[in-house]
Design an enzyme around this catalytic site. Sequence first.
Site, PDB file in Angstrom:
ATOM      1  N   LYS A 104       0.840  -1.214   0.000  1.00  0.00           N
ATOM      2  CA  LYS A 104       0.000   0.000   0.000  1.00  0.00           C
ATOM      3  C   LYS A 104       0.873   1.262   0.000  1.00  0.00           C
ATOM      4  CE  LYS A 104      -4.368  -1.405   0.586  1.00  0.00           C
ATOM      5  NZ  LYS A 104      -4.871  -2.278  -0.249  1.00  0.00           N
ATOM      6  N   LYS A 187      -2.824 -11.671  -7.569  1.00  0.00           N
ATOM      7  CA  LYS A 187      -4.177 -12.095  -7.177  1.00  0.00           C
ATOM      8  C   LYS A 187      -5.252 -11.170  -7.749  1.00  0.00           C
ATOM      9  CE  LYS A 187      -4.605  -9.316  -3.061  1.00  0.00           C
ATOM     10  NZ  LYS A 187      -5.346  -9.070  -1.862  1.00  0.00           N
ATOM     11  N   LYS A 190      -9.631  -5.786  -5.925  1.00  0.00           N
ATOM     12  CA  LYS A 190     -10.328  -4.574  -6.395  1.00  0.00           C
ATOM     13  C   LYS A 190      -9.397  -3.357  -6.373  1.00  0.00           C
ATOM     14  CE  LYS A 190     -12.783  -4.746  -2.041  1.00  0.00           C
ATOM     15  NZ  LYS A 190     -13.961  -5.271  -1.454  1.00  0.00           N
TER      16      LYS A 190
HETATM   17  P1  AMP Z   1     -10.438  -7.705   0.636  1.00  0.00           P
HETATM   18  O1  AMP Z   1     -11.272  -7.631  -0.608  1.00  0.00           O
HETATM   19  O2  AMP Z   1      -8.982  -7.521   0.349  1.00  0.00           O
HETATM   20  O3  AMP Z   1     -10.969  -6.855   1.743  1.00  0.00           O
HETATM   21  O4  AMP Z   1     -10.544  -9.216   1.140  1.00  0.00           O
HETATM   22  C1  AMP Z   1     -11.694  -9.763   1.732  1.00  0.00           C
HETATM   23  C2  AMP Z   1     -11.558 -11.278   1.838  1.00  0.00           C
HETATM   24  O5  AMP Z   1     -11.455 -11.861   0.538  1.00  0.00           O
HETATM   25  C3  AMP Z   1     -10.317 -11.748   2.613  1.00  0.00           C
HETATM   26  O6  AMP Z   1     -10.666 -12.912   3.349  1.00  0.00           O
HETATM   27  C4  AMP Z   1      -9.340 -12.095   1.533  1.00  0.00           C
HETATM   28  O7  AMP Z   1      -8.408 -13.087   1.939  1.00  0.00           O
HETATM   29  C5  AMP Z   1     -10.257 -12.637   0.442  1.00  0.00           C
HETATM   30  N1  AMP Z   1      -9.657 -12.419  -0.893  1.00  0.00           N
HETATM   31  C6  AMP Z   1      -9.508 -11.221  -1.529  1.00  0.00           C
HETATM   32  N2  AMP Z   1      -8.924 -11.401  -2.743  1.00  0.00           N
HETATM   33  C7  AMP Z   1      -8.681 -12.739  -2.843  1.00  0.00           C
HETATM   34  C8  AMP Z   1      -8.093 -13.543  -3.867  1.00  0.00           C
HETATM   35  N3  AMP Z   1      -7.680 -13.025  -5.020  1.00  0.00           N
HETATM   36  N4  AMP Z   1      -8.020 -14.880  -3.659  1.00  0.00           N
HETATM   37  C9  AMP Z   1      -8.473 -15.426  -2.486  1.00  0.00           C
HETATM   38  N5  AMP Z   1      -9.038 -14.716  -1.491  1.00  0.00           N
HETATM   39  C10 AMP Z   1      -9.138 -13.392  -1.659  1.00  0.00           C
END
Ligand code: AMP
Length: 323
Positions: A104, A187, A190
């Site tokens: 970040k 990965k 968003k």
């Molecule tokens: P975030 O969108 O970063 O707030 O992530 C929310 C949840 O989604 C967390 O449990 C992350 O580990 C999971 N997550 C986000 N992106 C991925 C991805 N590309 N693959 C697997 N899990 C993900």
Amino acid sequence: MRPTGNLHLGNYFGALKNFIRLQDNYDCYFFIADYHMLTTHPNPSDVQQNVKTILCEYLACGLDPEKATIYVQSSVPEVCELYMYLNMITYVGELQRVAAFKEKVRQNPNNVNAGLLTYPTLMAADILLHRATKVPVGKDQQQHLEMTRDFAERFNKLYKTDYFPLPQAFNFEGELVKIPSLDGNGKMSKSYGEQATIYLIDEGNVLKKKIMRAKTDEGPKEKNSTKPVEIENLFSLLKLVSTPQIVQQFEDAYNDCSIRYGDMKKQLLEDMNVFLTPFRERIKELSANDDYLNKVIAMGADKARESAIKTIKDVRSIIGFRA
Ligand code: AMP
């Protein structure tokens, strides 16, 4: 999940799919992380709508407010108190070493705020507030979970207690998953690569463009060769939504060098559409039902606060404050 956009396949397969299975067998708490969202300073007039979007998507994925406690983080301000206590036993150096923080800082060097640095402490507070044992997350959150365990252990040691269980990152399949993006770079997320991220609400031309533009190479030159990362990623996505027979058919075509990526993408598009359609429809229905959504939020807040107040009372007394 932070309410900073729509849910994507990574969120679903990394976290939500497990939530849905957990809620049948465990006492579950799922929340919308609107405090966490403030690290990026959203416009106040967007906050409620962002929360609503994620709530609809949670419910559309199958989270059931009768089985699990679904709440908005800011309706349980007790978490801030626990966050503060945990910050007292967290070292700045360990926070600075977190991979997600360093990333970040690289992306946004002009907004390195203390909330961003202490993101893992707030996440630990979210988890420890309900004394959770299992936390369904994707592989990208593994390091945060390890830190939560460290903080819990440190607290227990300091105060000579076993109050906090040491929570484990959890996936029903065993391994934590990482859903790749469509551009061959890391990965699905968003924060970067809108065009390489498939959202649960994607449809029609938007979905078509993303899949048909996914990065590929010129095709295998030798039989049974190792796949480059962008091709491996395409196969990983196909495995999520297509039958094992279809996946095998393209694996065989790759191995004997007859594969046509255009055909594979068309198949992926077709199967992805079948997979996403019911989500899309439920999301539309739910977003038109504000009364129901408000009821869910109120019910979740009551249940979550009951658990949070109990923990905070216990923690105050362990620390030596009046409970
Ligand atoms: P975030 O969108 O970063 O707030 O992530 C929310 C949840 O989604 C967390 O449990 C992350 O580990 C999971 N997550 C986000 N992106 C991925 C991805 N590309 N693959 C697997 N899990 C993900």
